[in-house]
Design a protein around this motif. Structure first.
Motif, PDB file in Angstrom:
ATOM      1  N   MET A   1      47.901  44.458 -11.526  1.00 62.22           N
ATOM      2  CA  MET A   1      47.521  45.374 -12.602  1.00 62.22           C
ATOM      3  C   MET A   1      47.217  46.742 -12.009  1.00 62.22           C
ATOM      4  O   MET A   1      46.514  46.851 -11.008  1.00 62.22           O
ATOM      5  N   GLU A   2      47.751  47.761 -12.641  1.00 62.73           N
ATOM      6  CA  GLU A   2      47.550  49.111 -12.109  1.00 62.73           C
ATOM      7  C   GLU A   2      46.140  49.603 -12.438  1.00 62.73           C
ATOM      8  O   GLU A   2      45.635  49.383 -13.537  1.00 62.73           O
ATOM      9  N   THR A   3      45.526  50.259 -11.452  1.00 59.00           N
ATOM     10  CA  THR A   3      44.181  50.810 -11.645  1.00 59.00           C
ATOM     11  C   THR A   3      44.230  51.955 -12.654  1.00 59.00           C
ATOM     12  O   THR A   3      45.104  52.813 -12.572  1.00 59.00           O
ATOM     13  N   LYS A   4      43.273  51.989 -13.563  1.00 62.46           N
ATOM     14  CA  LYS A   4      43.250  53.048 -14.580  1.00 62.46           C
ATOM     15  C   LYS A   4      42.609  54.311 -14.007  1.00 62.46           C
ATOM     16  O   LYS A   4      41.507  54.275 -13.454  1.00 62.46           O
ATOM     17  N   ILE A   5      43.321  55.421 -14.122  1.00 64.01           N
ATOM     18  CA  ILE A   5      42.813  56.703 -13.627  1.00 64.01           C
ATOM     19  C   ILE A   5      42.590  57.645 -14.808  1.00 64.01           C
ATOM     20  O   ILE A   5      43.475  57.801 -15.653  1.00 64.01           O
ATOM     21  N   ASP A   6      41.412  58.223 -14.859  1.00 67.58           N
ATOM     22  CA  ASP A   6      41.106  59.196 -15.913  1.00 67.58           C
ATOM     23  C   ASP A   6      41.163  60.599 -15.333  1.00 67.58           C
ATOM     24  O   ASP A   6      40.640  60.849 -14.239  1.00 67.58           O
ATOM     25  N   PHE A   7      41.761  61.495 -16.084  1.00 68.28           N
ATOM     26  CA  PHE A   7      41.771  62.916 -15.718  1.00 68.28           C
ATOM     27  C   PHE A   7      40.910  63.669 -16.718  1.00 68.28           C
ATOM     28  O   PHE A   7      41.016  63.451 -17.924  1.00 68.28           O
ATOM     29  N   ARG A   8      40.064  64.558 -16.202  1.00 72.97           N
ATOM     30  CA  ARG A   8      39.231  65.367 -17.102  1.00 72.97           C
ATOM     31  C   ARG A   8      38.807  66.639 -16.379  1.00 72.97           C
ATOM     32  O   ARG A   8      38.934  66.759 -15.158  1.00 72.97           O
ATOM     33  N   MET A   9      38.287  67.592 -17.181  1.00 68.51           N
ATOM     34  CA  MET A   9      37.741  68.808 -16.578  1.00 68.51           C
ATOM     35  C   MET A   9      36.459  68.451 -15.817  1.00 68.51           C
ATOM     36  O   MET A   9      35.661  67.624 -16.274  1.00 68.51           O
ATOM     37  N   ALA A  10      36.266  69.079 -14.661  1.00 67.36           N
ATOM     38  CA  ALA A  10      35.063  68.830 -13.861  1.00 67.36           C
ATOM     39  C   ALA A  10      33.828  69.359 -14.569  1.00 67.36           C
ATOM     40  O   ALA A  10      33.892  70.374 -15.284  1.00 67.36           O
ATOM     41  N   THR A  11      32.726  68.676 -14.371  1.00 63.65           N
ATOM     42  CA  THR A  11      31.428  69.186 -14.842  1.00 63.65           C
ATOM     43  C   THR A  11      30.557  69.443 -13.604  1.00 63.65           C
ATOM     44  O   THR A  11      30.908  69.049 -12.484  1.00 63.65           O
ATOM     45  N   ILE A  12      29.422  70.077 -13.856  1.00 65.13           N
ATOM     46  CA  ILE A  12      28.521  70.417 -12.743  1.00 65.13           C
ATOM     47  C   ILE A  12      28.091  69.158 -11.973  1.00 65.13           C
ATOM     48  O   ILE A  12      27.832  69.221 -10.766  1.00 65.13           O
ATOM     49  N   HIS A  13      28.091  68.024 -12.661  1.00 66.17           N
ATOM     50  CA  HIS A  13      27.688  66.768 -12.010  1.00 66.17           C
ATOM     51  C   HIS A  13      28.733  66.288 -10.982  1.00 66.17           C
ATOM     52  O   HIS A  13      28.442  65.411 -10.182  1.00 66.17           O
ATOM     53  N   ILE A  62      38.297  57.085 -10.954  1.00 72.28           N
ATOM     54  CA  ILE A  62      38.409  55.647 -11.221  1.00 72.28           C
ATOM     55  C   ILE A  62      36.983  55.209 -11.540  1.00 72.28           C
ATOM     56  O   ILE A  62      36.105  55.281 -10.673  1.00 72.28           O
ATOM     57  N   GLY A  63      36.761  54.817 -12.784  1.00 73.80           N
ATOM     58  CA  GLY A  63      35.388  54.550 -13.222  1.00 73.80           C
ATOM     59  C   GLY A  63      34.581  55.824 -13.096  1.00 73.80           C
ATOM     60  O   GLY A  63      35.007  56.882 -13.571  1.00 73.80           O
ATOM     61  N   ASN A  64      33.429  55.746 -12.408  1.00 76.17           N
ATOM     62  CA  ASN A  64      32.592  56.938 -12.255  1.00 76.17           C
ATOM     63  C   ASN A  64      32.896  57.712 -10.981  1.00 76.17           C
ATOM     64  O   ASN A  64      32.279  58.744 -10.716  1.00 76.17           O
ATOM     65  N   GLU A  65      33.839  57.201 -10.172  1.00 76.38           N
ATOM     66  CA  GLU A  65      34.084  57.827  -8.867  1.00 76.38           C
ATOM     67  C   GLU A  65      35.193  58.873  -8.941  1.00 76.38           C
ATOM     68  O   GLU A  65      36.295  58.582  -9.441  1.00 76.38           O
ATOM     69  N   VAL A  66      34.889  60.078  -8.445  1.00 75.65           N
ATOM     70  CA  VAL A  66      35.915  61.130  -8.342  1.00 75.65           C
ATOM     71  C   VAL A  66      36.802  60.803  -7.150  1.00 75.65           C
ATOM     72  O   VAL A  66      36.319  60.708  -6.014  1.00 75.65           O
ATOM     73  N   ILE A  67      38.116  60.628  -7.388  1.00 76.32           N
ATOM     74  CA  ILE A  67      39.022  60.261  -6.293  1.00 76.32           C
ATOM     75  C   ILE A  67      40.141  61.301  -6.101  1.00 76.32           C
ATOM     76  O   ILE A  67      40.969  61.165  -5.205  1.00 76.32           O
ATOM     77  N   GLY A  68      40.134  62.330  -6.925  1.00 80.36           N
ATOM     78  CA  GLY A  68      41.123  63.394  -6.744  1.00 80.36           C
ATOM     79  C   GLY A  68      40.664  64.668  -7.428  1.00 80.36           C
ATOM     80  O   GLY A  68      39.918  64.611  -8.415  1.00 80.36           O
TER      81      GLY A  68
END
Lengths: 153, 153
Positions: A1-13, A62-68
């Motif tokens: 199963m392919e890992t789900k990757i979310d793309f979004r604008m960065a926040t200060i966090h 991936i989840g809460n982790e920024v990976i890119g």
């Protein structure tokens, strides 16, 4: 199963994770300072980027982790009959996911976003010292038609 | 006696001269449309550029005649501890003044302006088909350290 990757604008966090990723790189380690608290110059730049409608700082997670990460700048030019261009800069992926095609997905996301924004061209420069990067971008369709020239001032 | 050259931000009254100069170029002639009235896309791009505080469209003039043009884009990045960069694009000089050092003065003006704006780097890309341009920029101190990659979308 392919890992789900979310793309979004960065926040200060995300800023801490982003600077850590920029510093964790053969070239970045010579020019970034990752320490607590973060140097204020990073916060000032973050605010300048995210308050500018023509700059987008994008994170892949991936989840809460920024990976890119990547920054896309949209610029109106008179050339090409008044065409907009997108410039991609600061592309990094986490060592923990290397070889899993995250870089490809990041750039593909940037290309799709640039189309949405009405650009006719996506451009980037890659350091000639980053041997693999040239071939990576060529596989994605980029053409090394230009010299990328820099002058430190 | 050296001819006096004035540098200033372009106004809407310069647009016709600017587009004419962009079209009067071996590469530009293939992609620009200089006709009366000007295609509206140039006007839209002009308004987008001149209303953006991070873009400057600069003209070099002798008297009332525009003899050189360039666009400078100032971009905040997180890299280099949150450093700003200047990107120069669309540099052209009138054939009537070629060989008189106008190009050098244009770029020198852009470098000085980039220092004023707090940039640590000035960058540009030059088409590998423009053989003389590479050597021109190298004489001004630019280093061709990067590949300039483009993708038409």
């Amino acid at each position: 199963m392919e890992t789900k990757i979310d793309f979004r604008m960065a926040t200060i966090h995300d800023l801490d994770s982003i600077v850590k990723m920029l510093a964790d790189d053969p070239l970045g380690s010579q020019r970034e300072v990752y320490e607590q608290p973060l140097p204020n110059s990073y916060l000032e730049a973050f605010n300048a980027i995210t308050s500018d409608p023509n700059n987008e700082l994008v994170v892949a997670c991936i989840g809460n982790e920024v990976i890119g990460i990547q920054q896309i700048t949209f610029t109106p030019y008179l050339t090409y009959q008044g065409g907009w261009r997108a410039t991609i800069e600061g592309v990094r992926t986490s060592p923990s996911v290397r070889g899993k095609g995250i870089g490809t997905k990041l750039i593909q996301w940037a290309i799709d976003r640039s189309k949405e924004r009405g650009c006719h061209l996506v451009q980037l420069t890659t350091d000639k010292k980053r041997g693999d990067a040239l071939r990576f971008y060529e596989r994605l369709g980029f053409v090394a038609s230009h010299e990328g020239m820099k002058l430190k001032i």
